[in-house]
Write a protein that holds these residues in place. Structure first.
Motif, PDB file in Angstrom:
ATOM      1  N   GLY A 165      10.730  18.032 -55.417  1.00 57.71           N
ATOM      2  CA  GLY A 165      11.736  17.481 -56.317  1.00 57.71           C
ATOM      3  C   GLY A 165      11.177  17.394 -57.722  1.00 57.71           C
ATOM      4  O   GLY A 165      10.104  17.936 -58.010  1.00 57.71           O
ATOM      5  N   GLU A 166      11.892  16.664 -58.577  1.00 57.13           N
ATOM      6  CA  GLU A 166      11.508  16.608 -59.986  1.00 57.13           C
ATOM      7  C   GLU A 166      11.295  15.174 -60.454  1.00 57.13           C
ATOM      8  O   GLU A 166      11.197  14.251 -59.640  1.00 57.13           O
ATOM      9  N   GLU A 173      16.593  17.570 -55.485  1.00 57.42           N
ATOM     10  CA  GLU A 173      16.947  18.803 -56.186  1.00 57.42           C
ATOM     11  C   GLU A 173      15.758  19.339 -56.957  1.00 57.42           C
ATOM     12  O   GLU A 173      14.866  18.593 -57.354  1.00 57.42           O
ATOM     13  N   GLY A 174      15.770  20.635 -57.186  1.00 57.48           N
ATOM     14  CA  GLY A 174      14.730  21.234 -58.002  1.00 57.48           C
ATOM     15  C   GLY A 174      15.121  22.636 -58.421  1.00 57.48           C
ATOM     16  O   GLY A 174      15.748  23.364 -57.657  1.00 57.48           O
ATOM     17  N   GLN A 177      17.232  14.638 -60.068  1.00 58.56           N
ATOM     18  CA  GLN A 177      16.313  15.318 -60.979  1.00 58.56           C
ATOM     19  C   GLN A 177      15.883  14.452 -62.148  1.00 58.56           C
ATOM     20  O   GLN A 177      14.702  14.371 -62.475  1.00 58.56           O
ATOM     21  N   ASN A 194      22.390  13.157 -58.096  1.00 62.09           N
ATOM     22  CA  ASN A 194      21.406  14.045 -58.717  1.00 62.09           C
ATOM     23  C   ASN A 194      20.100  13.279 -58.870  1.00 62.09           C
ATOM     24  O   ASN A 194      20.048  12.257 -59.564  1.00 62.09           O
TER      25      ASN A 194
END
Length: 269
Positions: A92-93, A119-120, A46, A44
Motif C-alpha cells: 500500500g501507500e 491501494e497502490g 492511499q 481510498n
C-alpha cells in the motif's frame, strides 16, 4: 453542536476526478457554519488525512484533518484493538503506512502478524508473492477494502484493493477480512467520532454496494446521489434501498430538502 451528523463519501459525491461537483462547496460550508458534525468517509487508503485536506483545499473546500476518515484509519484501529503493538507486512501507500504507525504498528518484511493490503499504483508481483508466502506461513490477511476498481480520470477505472487481494486469496485459499465500507467496523468507528445516535446519522454516497449498504446495515439514514457510480435504473437489482435519492449534492442546499432528509421520511427522486 447539532444532534444530526453526516458521513459523506467523496469521489462521485463531492468531486469527480479533479472536478468539484456543483453545490458541494456550499453544502460543506453550511455544515461548518451550522455546527453539524461530519466526516468524509472514503475507501481510498492511499492518501493520509493531511493530503486529503490539501486536495479539498485546492478545490475550494476548507476542512480540518479531523473531518477525514479513511478505510486505512479504520483498518489500523481495528488491528490495534485485535492485537496491540502488532506487526504488519504492507502492500500500500502513505495513507495506510501512516495510519498503522499512528496506531502502534510496526512495518516488517518477515514473519508479520498481519499482511495488510491497500491501494497502490506501483504494486509489484514480487510483493504479492511475498505476501502469499507470509499468509501460507500463518499471517492473517487484511484488506483495507474490497472494492474491485476505483474511478480514475477521463471516465476510466483502475484496479482497486479488492483486485489485488483476490490474487492472494486465490493463491492461499484464505479469505481476507476487510474493515472498510460497507463493514460495520468502519461505519461504527466513524459514527462514534460524530457522537451521534444511529437514527441521527446520515450517510451520503453514490455507491449502493458500499455507502448505502453500510448505512442500511447500521440503521443510518441513507442518501444516494446520482452523480457517481449508481444510476436510477440500477436500483431494481438491489434487495435494499436508500431512504432518499437526489440528483446531486446541490439539492441539499435547499433548506426544505435538507429538512425532509433530517426529519422526514419522504423519498426524493
Amino acid at each position: 453542536m447539532k444532534e444530526t451528523g453526516f458521513l459523506i463519501d467523496m469521489d462521485g459525491v463531492i468531486y469527480r476526478g479533479g472536478e468539484l461537483i456543483p453545490g458541494a462547496k456550499d453544502f460543506i460550508q453550511k455544515l461548518l457554519e451550522e455546527d453539524y458534525p461530519f466526516r468524509f468517509l472514503t475507501n481510498n487508503s492511499q492518501r493520509n488525512c493531511r493530503d486529503v485536506v490539501a486536495k479539498l483545499s485546492r478545490m475550494g473546500i476548507g476542512v480540518q484533518e479531523k473531518h477525514i476518515f479513511t478505510c486505512a484509519i479504520a483498518t489500523a484501529r481495528y488491528l490495534a484493538a485485535q492485537k496491540p503493538n502488532g506487526t504488519a507486512y504492507v502492500i500500500g501507500e502513505g495513507g495506510l503506512l501512516t495510519a498503522l504507525h499512528q496506531n502502534g504498528y510496526s512495518i516488517v518484511d518477515d514473519a508479520p502478524d498481519y499482511v495488510v493490503i491497500g491501494e497502490g499504483r506501483t504494486i509489484m508481483l514480487e510483493s504479492v508473492d511475498k505476501a502469499i508466502n507470509m499468509v501460507m506461513n500463518g499471517a492473517k490477511l487484511i484488506a483495507t477494502n474490497l472494492d474491485a476498481y476505483c474511478p480514475s480520470s477521463n471516465n476510466s477505472i483502475r484496479s482497486g484493493c479488492g483486485a489485488f487481494v483476490s490474487m492472494i486469496e486465490m493463491a492461499t485459499g484464505r479469505k481476507a477480512f476487510s474493515a472498510g465500507k460497507p463493514n460495520p467496523v468502519m461505519m461504527r468507528i466513524a459514527k462514534a467520532e460524530l457522537g451521534t445516535h444511529s437514527a441521527n446519522t446520515i450517510m451520503i454516497g453514490d455507491t449502493m454496494e458500499t455507502d448505502i449498504l453500510g448505512g442500511v446495515q447500521m440503521g443510518f439514514k441513507t442518501v444516494l446521489t446520482l452523480t457517481g457510480s449508481t444510476k436510477i435504473e440500477d436500483l431494481d437489482a438491489y434487495a435494499y434501498s436508500p431512504d432518499h435519492i437526489i440528483g446531486s449534492i446541490q439539492e441539499l442546499n435547499d433548506p426544505m430538502v435538507l429538512e425532509q432528509i433530517v426529519h422526514g421520511d419522504l423519498v426524493l427522486q
